[in-house]
Motif scaffolding. Structure first.
Motif, PDB file in Angstrom:
ATOM      1  N   GLY A 232       0.867  -1.303   0.124  1.00  0.00           N
ATOM      2  CA  GLY A 232       0.058  -0.115   0.038  1.00  0.00           C
ATOM      3  C   GLY A 232       0.942   1.127   0.005  1.00  0.00           C
ATOM      4  N   GLY A 235       2.528   1.510  -3.246  1.00  0.00           N
ATOM      5  CA  GLY A 235       1.596   1.890  -4.311  1.00  0.00           C
ATOM      6  C   GLY A 235       1.044   3.407  -4.455  1.00  0.00           C
ATOM      7  N   ALA A 251      -4.575   3.485  -2.421  1.00  0.00           N
ATOM      8  CA  ALA A 251      -3.277   2.696  -1.797  1.00  0.00           C
ATOM      9  C   ALA A 251      -2.959   2.998  -0.424  1.00  0.00           C
ATOM     10  CB  ALA A 251      -1.977   2.694  -2.995  1.00  0.00           C
TER      11      ALA A 251
END
Length: 330
Positions: A232, A235, A251
């Protein structure tokens, strides 16, 4: 699944929702003095959370109330042993709420902006300190009473946890502002998100990987949460670099959810581990009676979907980006 486990999961969901939504509120407050060039920018930044910040705090109230009702031993030990840090968080939240309500009614809002900043930074840091101690364990006696001091809670690992949540919330707030604003303010928020990303990734992952203690009962789920948090954060950074604000916020939200969910996965089946495992509070010895949990389950099943639907509708209504005045009119 036993009701004690059900309510542990529900409380974890409430805390996850709180950090997901209130997290970007905290980040916006921390970033206010660094991203705003003038009062026009500050108004836009405050307006970005204006319709939702008080609704986001409801998650904290419900999480506290659910803990009190479902696990009264946990609530009693936590709020007595962690009294001073939690009291400081409460004061900061009060100052922050007053600042948001009154800055627009004051002829000189700068003082309220400082209250908004410190009222956001304090809880973002102190919640991390609290959860770091909760997950790793604190000194409890046989009666489940906290036997340490304030300085026991301010150990190096807890301070690392505070820094991790502060950076996580600030980064989350930066990508939220980039999503909700336009023009130079959006560009400034994107730059802040890019600048914060390396430190956030390093500190958050260091926090998760140095928790220590016994192996988690749900070890597979724990490592999945750690991996999801890393993905996350990476991203969000990649999406920010490409100017994809929606994907960056998604994300970042995944990272926040993974971090908080991972802490509760690591905690289970304890609710407050002790340094002496024999004195730990668990989902069994800290729980209310089965009758109480049954009644609470019915109430939650009826009203939780209503609350979620209302809050989702609120975010949908206020989904458009905010714009400030043209540069020449400042």
């Amino acid at each position: 699944m036993e009701l004690t486990t059900v309510w542990f999961v529900l409380i974890a969901v409430l805390w996850t929702g709180y950090f997901l939504l209130e997290g970007f509120d905290f980040g916006v407050g921390v970033l206010l003095p660094f991203l705003s060039r003038d009062e026009a920018d500050r108004r836009v930044i405050v307006r970005s959370i204006g319709p939702v910040w008080d609704g986001n705090e409801v998650w904290l109230l419900v999480a506290g109330g659910a803990t009190f009702a479902a696990f009264p031993e946990w609530y009693a030990t936590l709020f007595s042993g962690f009294y001073l840090p939690l009291f400081l968080i409460l004061l900061a939240l009060i100052a922050r709420g007053v600042a948001l309500e009154y800055r627009g009614k004051s002829g000189s809002p700068r003082g309220w902006d400082r209250a908004f900043f410190w009222g956001s930074l304090g809880p973002a840091f102190l919640w991390g300190v609290a959860f770091a101690n909760i997950v790793r364990g604190v000194p409890l006696d046989a009666r489940h009473e906290y036997t340490g001091t304030l300085f026991t809670l301010l150990n190096p690992f807890a301070l690392l946890g505070g820094l991790a949540t502060l950076l996580l919330c600030t980064s989350h707030g930066a990508v939220f502002l980039a999503l909700r604003t336009t023009g130079e303010l959006r560009a400034a928020a994107s730059r802040a998100a890019r600048s914060l990303a390396p430190a956030t990734i390093v500190v958050v992952m260091a926090f998760l990987l140095t928790i220590g203690g016994p192996r988690p009962v749900l070890e597979g789920a724990w490592w999945a949460a750690v991996a999801l948090a890393a993905l996350g954060l990476l991203g969000a950074t990649a999406a920010t670099l490409r100017g994809r604000d929606g994907w960056a916020f998604t994300a970042s939200a995944v990272a926040v959810v993974a971090v908080v969910a991972g802490l509760f996965v690591r905690l289970f089946p304890n609710v407050l581990p002790a340094l002496d495992p024999a004195n730990s509070l668990t989902v069994t010895n800290a729980a209310s009676t089965p009758y109480t949990l049954t009644v609470m389950t019915w109430v939650a099943a009826i009203f939780t979907p209503v609350v979620l639907a209302y809050q989702a509708w609120t975010y949908w209504v206020f989904r458009r980006r905010l714009t400030g005045p043209p540069a020449g009119s400042r």
